[in-house]
Scaffold this motif. Structure first.
Motif, PDB file in Angstrom:
ATOM      1  N   ALA A 126       0.819  -1.291  -0.297  1.00  0.00           N
ATOM      2  CA  ALA A 126       0.219   0.127   0.127  1.00  0.00           C
ATOM      3  C   ALA A 126       0.982   1.231   0.732  1.00  0.00           C
ATOM      4  CB  ALA A 126      -0.982  -0.212   1.004  1.00  0.00           C
ATOM      5  N   ALA A 127       2.194   0.953   0.435  1.00  0.00           N
ATOM      6  CA  ALA A 127       2.440   2.192   0.370  1.00  0.00           C
ATOM      7  C   ALA A 127       3.238   2.215  -0.714  1.00  0.00           C
ATOM      8  CB  ALA A 127       3.962   2.076   1.539  1.00  0.00           C
ATOM      9  N   CYS A 128       3.255   1.752  -2.163  1.00  0.00           N
ATOM     10  CA  CYS A 128       4.761   1.920  -2.688  1.00  0.00           C
ATOM     11  C   CYS A 128       3.552   2.710  -3.818  1.00  0.00           C
ATOM     12  CB  CYS A 128       4.902   0.122  -3.731  1.00  0.00           C
ATOM     13  SG  CYS A 128       5.332   0.498  -4.914  1.00  0.00           S
ATOM     14  N   PRO A 129       4.008   4.155  -4.772  1.00  0.00           N
ATOM     15  CA  PRO A 129       3.185   4.835  -4.855  1.00  0.00           C
ATOM     16  C   PRO A 129       3.297   4.270  -6.686  1.00  0.00           C
ATOM     17  CG  PRO A 129       5.274   5.571  -4.474  1.00  0.00           C
ATOM     18  CD  PRO A 129       5.444   4.660  -4.198  1.00  0.00           C
ATOM     19  N   VAL A 130       3.615   3.597  -7.143  1.00  0.00           N
ATOM     20  CA  VAL A 130       3.297   2.733  -8.390  1.00  0.00           C
ATOM     21  C   VAL A 130       3.050   1.601  -8.461  1.00  0.00           C
ATOM     22  CG1 VAL A 130       5.498   4.579  -9.396  1.00  0.00           C
ATOM     23  CG2 VAL A 130       6.325   3.005  -8.594  1.00  0.00           C
ATOM     24  N   ASN A 131       3.115   1.202  -6.766  1.00  0.00           N
ATOM     25  CA  ASN A 131       2.287  -0.487  -7.900  1.00  0.00           C
ATOM     26  C   ASN A 131       2.980  -1.852  -7.851  1.00  0.00           C
ATOM     27  OD1 ASN A 131       0.691  -2.653  -7.189  1.00  0.00           O
ATOM     28  ND2 ASN A 131      -0.631  -1.776  -9.218  1.00  0.00           N
ATOM     29  N   CYS A 132       4.486  -1.058  -7.877  1.00  0.00           N
ATOM     30  CA  CYS A 132       5.329  -2.287  -8.249  1.00  0.00           C
ATOM     31  C   CYS A 132       6.094  -3.064  -7.506  1.00  0.00           C
ATOM     32  CB  CYS A 132       6.752  -1.265  -8.734  1.00  0.00           C
ATOM     33  SG  CYS A 132       7.540  -0.683  -7.441  1.00  0.00           S
ATOM     34  N   ILE A 133       5.039  -3.282  -6.652  1.00  0.00           N
ATOM     35  CA  ILE A 133       5.897  -4.401  -5.268  1.00  0.00           C
ATOM     36  C   ILE A 133       4.222  -5.839  -5.647  1.00  0.00           C
ATOM     37  CG2 ILE A 133       5.725  -4.764  -3.175  1.00  0.00           C
ATOM     38  CD1 ILE A 133       6.937  -2.825  -2.548  1.00  0.00           C
ATOM     39  N   HIS A 134       4.853  -7.104  -6.381  1.00  0.00           N
ATOM     40  CA  HIS A 134       3.607  -8.111  -6.381  1.00  0.00           C
ATOM     41  C   HIS A 134       4.230  -8.839  -5.246  1.00  0.00           C
ATOM     42  CE1 HIS A 134       1.435  -5.503  -8.770  1.00  0.00           C
ATOM     43  NE2 HIS A 134       2.908  -5.023  -9.773  1.00  0.00           N
TER      44      HIS A 134
END
Ligand code: FAD
Ligand code: SF4
Ligand code: SF4
Length: 488
Positions: A17-25
């Motif tokens: 939720a902290a990542c502003p670019v949704n690059c953690i999966h």
């Protein structure tokens, strides 16, 4: 440059939720999430903002240029997760895609605060408490039989994993919450608690070790993993002399706990000196190494082949990455080489392979994996001397069974003896309204710390739904008299 997630990740998804670019999966709503050991940063999309590192409770996220030593390979590990994912799929739009609004559980406006007892202060109990405090005006009584809170975070996680143990700090913030009260060193009982609380959440873990069921298991020098882990972590109920390190130790099992034990017992005691290891364990490891003249060798016995190793990739990667302690696969069986060269072998394909001569003294320091080798019996007169497996005797001064944990029954609550859990429906204890379960006593003994977060969300969701629907039983005594509800 980019950030990368490393060994101590417990997959609690705080960084997502902290990542502003949704690059953690994978994210919790992606299918891989339930089976992954850790999360991964997509280096093609990361904008280097560091928000994930700030959000991580176990200090697992670092800029790739600062990854050194045992963490050096993690830039590649993170990038490799995205290898087979096309750029268009993995590089996300700059912001999360918004799905339909979803509102978490809660209590109706104006409702009386609930008084909830949470029994157990391990990860499951603490995530449950956090859910209750976030989503309702509940007052929470945290109860634990130990005088020190934390469950396995305090007395299970290995001392040479300080980053993982740091999650205790984020849990400790809740101990001082104005709607929380702590009762430590008390054994909880269902009827007494439910008389004074609107609901009771059982987060009592799975503290019983599974047995091997072989002759000699009861000999001195044959112990369970729980004893060894409690010994090196200074658990008060494990005596300082409960474990005597030997020049060769056989550990039955190949899961994460077996690997933790192998790593700690073969570590250079000087490296352990700066960790929270119990002083008596450090003294014993130092003097054992001096007495036997050789550093310890740990042999891990696996019932089946290398493709069935139960340990997670981060644990194996760490074990294989220690230059001073080689990892060897005993090449004693014609099935081993094809397995190690096959697709399911995983990281062990990089370990040295050689047939081991068990009549020779330990060649330590090293860790030996021996597969297709369930123990047939443990031999010794008055103390363990060797382990017999598929026609060979492996001399050993200490045998550790690390074949899994199971829950213990809670008097007054139903218990599924086959699975070692309390039976439930979405966290509601079967046939006991007002009682809920969470964590290892609910799901069985598997999954890391982060898995308990989702588990707690489900259980607390059920509890708050029941409260809103008027399904909680009326309590018999006022909350203010709770002190008599628990016994020391
Ligand atoms: C040796 C070991 C090492 C691990 N290392 C890692 C790791 O490095 N990273 C990771 O992600 N996961 C790790 N795990 C997994 C992780 O610890 C579990 O996912 C987690 O602890 C389960 O949480 P829990 O709250 O259900 O149980 P626990 O953590 O066991 O907590 C249960 C609590 O309940 C208390 N309790 C029990 N019965 C009663 C009673 N009747 N009255 C009062 N209190 C009671 C206990 O004292 C304890 O504090 C490890 C597990 C083990 C066994
Ligand atoms: S550094 Fe920023 S952009 Fe990169 S993964 Fe972390 S939160 Fe996302
Ligand atoms: S521990 Fe949690 S916050 Fe840290 S990297 Fe892993 S999933 Fe992200």
């Amino acid at each position: 440059m980019a950030f990368a997630i490393t060994q101590s990740c417990c997959a609690d998804a705080s960084c997502v939720a902290a990542c502003p670019v949704n690059c953690i999966h994978p994210t919790p709503d992606e299918p891989d999430f339930t089976s992954t050991d850790m999360l991964f940063v997509d280096p093609r999309a990361c904008i280097d903002c560091g928000a994930c590192a700030d959000a991580c409770p176990v200090d697992a996220v670092h800029p790739v240029e600062r990854l050194t030593g045992p963490l050096a390979g993690y830039a590649e590990v993170n990038a490799a997760y995205y290898d087979d994912r096309p750029v268009a799929e993995s590089v996300s739009p700059l912001f999360h895609e918004w799905g339909p609004p979803s509102f978490g559980p809660g209590t109706p406006a104006g409702a009386e605060p609930l008084d909830v007892a949470v029994v157990g202060t391990g990860p499951a109990g603490m995530y449950a408490a956090r859910e209750l405090l976030l989503h309702s005006p509940s007052r929470v009584t945290l109860i634990d039989r130990m005088a020190t809170p934390g469950g396995l975070v305090r007395y299970g996680v290995a001392p040479d994993h300080p980053a993982t143990r740091r999650i205790a700090e984020s849990f400790a913030h809740m101990h001082a919450h104005p709607r929380v009260r702590m009762r430590l060193g008390v054994e909880a009982r269902p009827d007494e608690l439910s008389a004074r609380h609107d609901a009771v959440v059982w987060a009592v873990g799975a503290s019983a070790s599974r047995e091997l069921g072989v002759p000699g298991e009861e000999l001195p020098g044959s112990v369970d993993a729980d004893t060894v882990v409690g010994w090196y972590n200074g658990r008060p109920d494990v005596p300082a002399d409960a474990v005597e390190p030997a020049s060769r130790v056989v550990v039955v099992g190949t899961g994460n706990v077996a690997i933790d034990i192998a790593r700690v017992l073969t570590a250079d005691p000087d490296d352990l000196a700066g960790t929270p290891i119990a002083p008596h364990a450090l003294v014993a490891l130092r003097s054992g190494a001096a007495r036997s003249g050789v550093p310890r060798e740990v042999v891990l016995l696996g019932r089946r082949g290398p493709e069935t190793v139960a340990a997670t990739a981060p644990e194996l990667r760490e074990l294989l990455g220690r230059a001073a302690v080689p990892v060897v696969v005993d090449d004693h069986d014609p099935r081993i080489a094809p397995s190690l060269d096959g697709p399911g072998a995983g990281l062990l394909r990089d370990a040295a392979r050689t047939p081991v001569d068990w009549s020779a003294p330990p060649a330590g320091p090293r860790v030996v994996f021996r597969f297709h080798s369930a123990p047939d019996r443990i031999d010794g007169v008055g103390r363990v001397r060797s382990v017999r497996t598929v026609g060979v005797d492996i001399p050993a001064g200490l045998v550790v069974r690390a074949v899994g944990h199971r829950g213990r029954p809670v008097p007054g609550l139903p218990f599924d003896d086959a699975r070692g859990v309390i039976p439930h429906d979405a966290g509601r204890v079967a046939g006991r309204p007002g009682h809920y379960v969470v964590g290892w006593i609910k799901r069985g003994a598997s999954g890391g710390i982060g898995a308990n977060r989702r588990c707690a969300a489900e259980t607390v969701g059920s509890l708050l739904d029941d409260a809103a629907a008027g399904r909680l039983p009326a309590r018999r005594r006022p909350w203010s008299r709770w002190r008599t509800a628990v016994r020391g």
